[in-house]
Write a protein that holds these residues in place. Structure first.
Motif, PDB file in Angstrom:
ATOM      1  N   THR A   7      -9.553  20.062  10.992  1.00 57.54           N
ATOM      2  CA  THR A   7      -9.277  19.947   9.401  1.00 57.54           C
ATOM      3  C   THR A   7      -7.494  20.320   9.424  1.00 57.54           C
ATOM      4  OG1 THR A   7      -8.604  22.431  10.626  1.00 57.54           O
ATOM      5  CG2 THR A   7     -10.664  22.263   9.403  1.00 57.54           C
ATOM      6  N   ASP A   8      -6.981  19.685  10.374  1.00 55.48           N
ATOM      7  CA  ASP A   8      -5.363  18.477  10.054  1.00 55.48           C
ATOM      8  C   ASP A   8      -5.944  17.238  10.200  1.00 55.48           C
ATOM      9  OD1 ASP A   8      -3.769  21.255  10.593  1.00 55.48           O
ATOM     10  OD2 ASP A   8      -4.750  21.154  12.867  1.00 55.48           O
ATOM     11  N   LYS A   9      -6.700  17.090  10.099  1.00 58.65           N
ATOM     12  CA  LYS A   9      -6.734  15.099  10.259  1.00 58.65           C
ATOM     13  C   LYS A   9      -7.194  15.037   9.158  1.00 58.65           C
ATOM     14  CE  LYS A   9      -9.404  14.345  14.275  1.00 58.65           C
ATOM     15  NZ  LYS A   9      -9.992  13.637  15.220  1.00 58.65           N
ATOM     16  N   ASP A  10      -8.037  16.013   8.131  1.00 58.04           N
ATOM     17  CA  ASP A  10      -8.427  15.886   6.780  1.00 58.04           C
ATOM     18  C   ASP A  10      -7.647  15.566   6.069  1.00 58.04           C
ATOM     19  OD1 ASP A  10     -11.129  15.570   7.561  1.00 58.04           O
ATOM     20  OD2 ASP A  10     -11.973  17.971   7.279  1.00 58.04           O
ATOM     21  N   ARG A  11      -5.929  16.008   6.275  1.00 57.17           N
ATOM     22  CA  ARG A  11      -4.864  16.373   5.601  1.00 57.17           C
ATOM     23  C   ARG A  11      -3.972  15.468   5.270  1.00 57.17           C
ATOM     24  NH1 ARG A  11      -5.493  20.349   1.458  1.00 57.17           N
ATOM     25  NH2 ARG A  11      -5.638  21.748   2.405  1.00 57.17           N
ATOM     26  N   ILE A  12      -5.060  13.827   6.677  1.00 53.09           N
ATOM     27  CA  ILE A  12      -4.209  12.558   5.878  1.00 53.09           C
ATOM     28  C   ILE A  12      -5.281  11.883   4.706  1.00 53.09           C
ATOM     29  CG2 ILE A  12      -4.203  10.557   6.939  1.00 53.09           C
ATOM     30  CD1 ILE A  12      -4.412  12.050  10.293  1.00 53.09           C
ATOM     31  N   ASP A  13      -3.797  11.018   3.719  1.00 54.73           N
ATOM     32  CA  ASP A  13      -4.769  10.851   2.902  1.00 54.73           C
ATOM     33  C   ASP A  13      -4.937   8.728   3.258  1.00 54.73           C
ATOM     34  OD1 ASP A  13      -4.294  12.887   0.462  1.00 54.73           O
ATOM     35  OD2 ASP A  13      -2.342  13.069   2.100  1.00 54.73           O
ATOM     36  N   ALA A  14      -3.898   8.356   3.738  1.00 58.86           N
ATOM     37  CA  ALA A  14      -4.205   7.501   4.025  1.00 58.86           C
ATOM     38  C   ALA A  14      -3.758   6.658   5.894  1.00 58.86           C
ATOM     39  CB  ALA A  14      -3.316   6.075   3.614  1.00 58.86           C
ATOM     40  N   THR A  15      -4.368   5.563   6.054  1.00 56.95           N
ATOM     41  CA  THR A  15      -4.124   4.914   7.687  1.00 56.95           C
ATOM     42  C   THR A  15      -4.276   3.752   7.737  1.00 56.95           C
ATOM     43  OG1 THR A  15      -5.244   7.017   9.124  1.00 56.95           O
ATOM     44  CG2 THR A  15      -4.433   4.555  10.171  1.00 56.95           C
TER      45      THR A  15
ATOM     46  N   GLU B 127       0.860  -1.290  -0.240  1.00 61.20           N
ATOM     47  CA  GLU B 127       0.155   0.162  -0.239  1.00 61.20           C
ATOM     48  C   GLU B 127       0.973   1.046  -0.592  1.00 61.20           C
ATOM     49  OE1 GLU B 127      -3.620   2.008   2.641  1.00 61.20           O
ATOM     50  OE2 GLU B 127      -2.889   0.241   2.782  1.00 61.20           O
ATOM     51  N   ILE B 128       1.967   1.001   0.949  1.00 59.33           N
ATOM     52  CA  ILE B 128       2.542   2.573   0.538  1.00 59.33           C
ATOM     53  C   ILE B 128       3.726   2.818  -0.301  1.00 59.33           C
ATOM     54  CG2 ILE B 128       5.104   3.469   1.799  1.00 59.33           C
ATOM     55  CD1 ILE B 128       3.975   1.860   4.356  1.00 59.33           C
TER      56      ILE B 128
END
Length: 690
Positions: A291-299, A46-47
């Motif tokens: 809003t900062d967590k929204d910048r996470i593209d994938a976990t 995935e990475i």
């Protein structure tokens, strides 16, 4: 021919905690033969897909790498670096100690990582980066590099007419990276070191990168230009020891705010990987702005491993021992068994670290059983490894056994871990200014807490947002006086003057009864106002100036690495995973700071005045020998001699044999199992059972 049982007795435990891999992947080398490729292969795939997207469209992406303690997050980062270093540039970002310096911290560790040489290469990442920047589109770049500096700047500015911060100076410093006379100070400027006026003039720049805004924009320059070559992967790890906010919680908000800036400012070509413990994220996620967590593209969540994968970990560790044996063991897990894993982990799942710790326990016990069997062979006693499983494996569902405290064996294991960390640290640090002043002060704080039980430490003694993190004050339980400490290695004399003014304010306000300046850099000349203030404050009692040496920084940095590991749950001592309180207690018990020059100058530790340097060295060596035997339970004499020679190159084999004899005869904590055998066939064993 040497049987596998004899090799087990002779060789170190292949599951030793000191061989566990953690921390900065540029400072610890993974052994590919110990990697089980099937473990976390889905996460790697995935990475890789996300990295391919960044390489294609150059849009920065952020992913969270989440997993339980011991799930292999830090190891996976190193594995990614090893697997993809021909496709991306990797930067390991250590935990930041001051939120006000976060951009300068990121820049410093990014440049430090770019100065590392990847496996299979002969040049550092930053040189590879330079050589590939425009090589295909603009073939004349090599000619520019060989030609005039200004020609290089003009041509590169033509390629990038906009979007580069401080373009003339930045490109000029990049050119200076090709000049052997200037490369060192060029790297120092890029990483944000505070340089002297002469060095700034040599680089033809106006000032150092000494603000958060400048550091952020220089980092953006790297991303903008790297779009022509490979992505830059920023790896944030061991976040449980980052700076804390005013309410005492981890300041993850500052990190995620910085990540949002990277996205909002459209910094190109970065892949940001935030590695975090599952529990840490659960406890702190609600403190990060949505809003900062929204910048996470994938976990990406690291799953537990199967029993088959756990068995593969054991087999990879045991392979070297099996390879030496004649005949070869029938099982790749001998002296361990698959049934041991099934019994310990009845649910069929576990974590890599639990697998390794269990392997160490069982292998250690196998050594004891073999030694007992050999000793009792003439008495008809029940012996052999068949009793191992019944003796050691706890009932189904129980956690790995933990002891109530550290015995001598625990201290021995810690000392071995400490020597390994200290030696590795001393090999990679060549100057004090490799660390920023806030980092040096944070490391000193950690060591003070470990050295003095009950010490009362107050951070940020200096009343300044800029210089507050350069300082602290402390009061020991047996003293009525508070001591202030200021540590600054900034070379700029204007900054030094400002620092001295703040020191004077502290004294005038009686915020401490004694003020100590720690500084290896110069203090200017008598015509300099900062030097004049320095003379008024620090050249007479009670206030003093201490000049630190590099050895002291080795102590601070090595212990800081252990602290990072402890907070992250990555620290393994013997069979335990100590928390920070246990680490501090064990460090005091092991007396690892006893000979740190800076702590002696501060009056925190004291060494025996009658001991000569040679006597101290012999004490270190004897301590290493004793700790190694205690830690291993039994080990071949020649193997121990070889390890000691590697650890202490200035001693010879005859001297080591004398120390071994002394420990056997005088101390009684080491015995020779077969004293009539030849020296190269003897086994040494410990009388202390873990």
């Amino acid at each position: 021919m040497t049987s596998i049982d004899r090799i087990i007795q002779q060789e170190p435990n292949p599951f030793d905690a000191e061989t566990f891999w953690s921390g900065n992947f540029w400072r610890e080398d993974q052994k590919p033969e110990l990697t089980v490729e099937s473990i976390h292969d889905e996460a790697v795939a995935e990475i890789q897909q996300i990295l391919d997207l960044v390489a294609t469209d150059h849009r920065t992406r952020t992913l969270i790498l989440e997993g339980e303690t011991g799930s292999g997050k830090t190891y996976l980062l190193g594995r990614l670096k090893r697997k993809f270093n021909n496709r991306a540039f990797f930067a390991y970002i250590e935990p930041f100690t001051d939120s006000d310096y976060i951009w300068r911290h990121i820049l410093r560790y990014t440049v430090d990582s770019l100065l590392e040489v990847p496996a299979g290469e002969t040049e550092p990442q930053i040189v590879l980066w330079l050589k590939n920047l425009w090589a295909f589109k603009h073939r004349g770049i090599l000619d520019w590099l060989r030609g005039e500096r200004q020609m290089f700047i003009n041509n590169v500015r033509a390629i990038y007419p906009a979007g580069i911060y401080n373009a003339t100076e930045f490109f000029g410093v990049l050119h200076d990276l090709t000049n052997p006379k200037l490369i060192n100070i060029a790297c120092e400027w890029l990483r944000g070191d505070d340089l002297e006026e002469e060095d700034l003039k040599a680089l033809r720049v106006q000032e150092s990168i000494d603000t958060e805004d400048a550091a952020q924009k220089i980092l953006a320059n790297f991303g903008r230009i790297s779009a022509e070559t490979r992505p830059i992967i920023l790896c944030f790890d061991q976040l449980d020891n980052i700076a804390r906010s005013a309410d005492g919680f981890l300041d993850l908000q500052s990190l995620f705010s910085a990540n949002s800036v990277i996205h909002n400012q459209k910094l190109k070509n970065f892949l940001v990987i935030i590695s975090i413990i599952t529990d840490t994220w659960k406890q702190n996620a609600n403190r990060v702005q949505p809003t900062d967590k929204d910048r996470i593209d994938a976990t990406i969540m690291l799953k537990q491993i199967s029993i088959d994968q756990a068995a593969a970990i054991w087999a990879s560790r045991l392979y070297r021992l099996h390879h030496q044996a004649t005949p070869q063991p029938e099982s790749s897990l001998y002296p361990l068994t698959r049934e041991m894993l099934d019994q310990k982990f009845p649910g069929g799942k576990t974590r890599p670290r639990n697998t390794l710790i269990l392997g160490r326990q069982l292998f250690h016990e196998a050594k004891r059983v073999l030694m007992d069997a050999e000793a009792d062979s003439n008495h008809g006693s029940d012996s052999g490894l068949s009793v191992l499983q019944a003796e050691l494996i706890p009932p189904d569902g129980e956690e790995l056994p933990e002891k109530s405290g550290y015995n001598d064996a625990g201290v021995a294991a810690f000392k071995l871990l400490w020597w390994r960390k200290f030696n590795a640290t001393s090999m990679r640090i060549d100057r004090i200014r490799q660390y920023s002043s806030p980092e040096l002060m944070a490391m000193l704080t950690e060591v003070l807490q470990a050295c003095v039980m009950g010490v009362a430490i107050q951070p940020r003694l200096l009343p300044s947002r800029t210089y507050g993190s350069y300082s602290l004050s402390y009061q020991t339980p047996d003293s009525p006086f508070r001591v202030g400490v200021v540590w600054s290695e900034d070379q700029n004399m204007v900054k030094f003057f400002n620092l001295m003014k703040l020191c004077q304010e502290v004294i005038d306000q009686n915020l401490c009864q004694k003020l100590i300046l720690i500084r290896a850099e110069g203090v200017g000349t008598s015509s300099n106002r900062g030097n004049q203030l320095y003379g008024e404050i620090f050249t007479s009692n009670p206030h003093v100036h201490l000049i630190p040496d590099l050895t002291s920084v080795y102590y601070l940095a090595a212990y800081h690495g252990l602290v990072n590991d402890a907070y992250a749950g990555d620290l393994i001592v013997g069979d335990r995973t100590p928390d920070i309180a246990e680490l501090e207690a064990t460090a005091r018990q092991a007396q690892i700071f006893q000979d740190c020059p800076l702590l002696q100058d501060l009056g925190i530790t004291r060494t025996a005045a009658s001991a000569t340097d040679n006597q101290q060295q012999l004490r270190y060596i004897e301590d290493f020998i004793l700790s190694r035997v205690i830690n291993q339970q039994c080990i071949a004499r020649q193997r121990l001699i070889s390890e000691t020679l590697t650890q202490f190159s200035h001693i010879n084999e005859s001297q080591i044999n004398q120390l071994i004899s002394h420990l056997c005869q005088e101390q009684g904590q080491i015995k020779i199992f077969d004293p009539e055998a030849k020296l190269d066939e003897q086994l040494l064993y410990s009388t202390i059972h873990q």
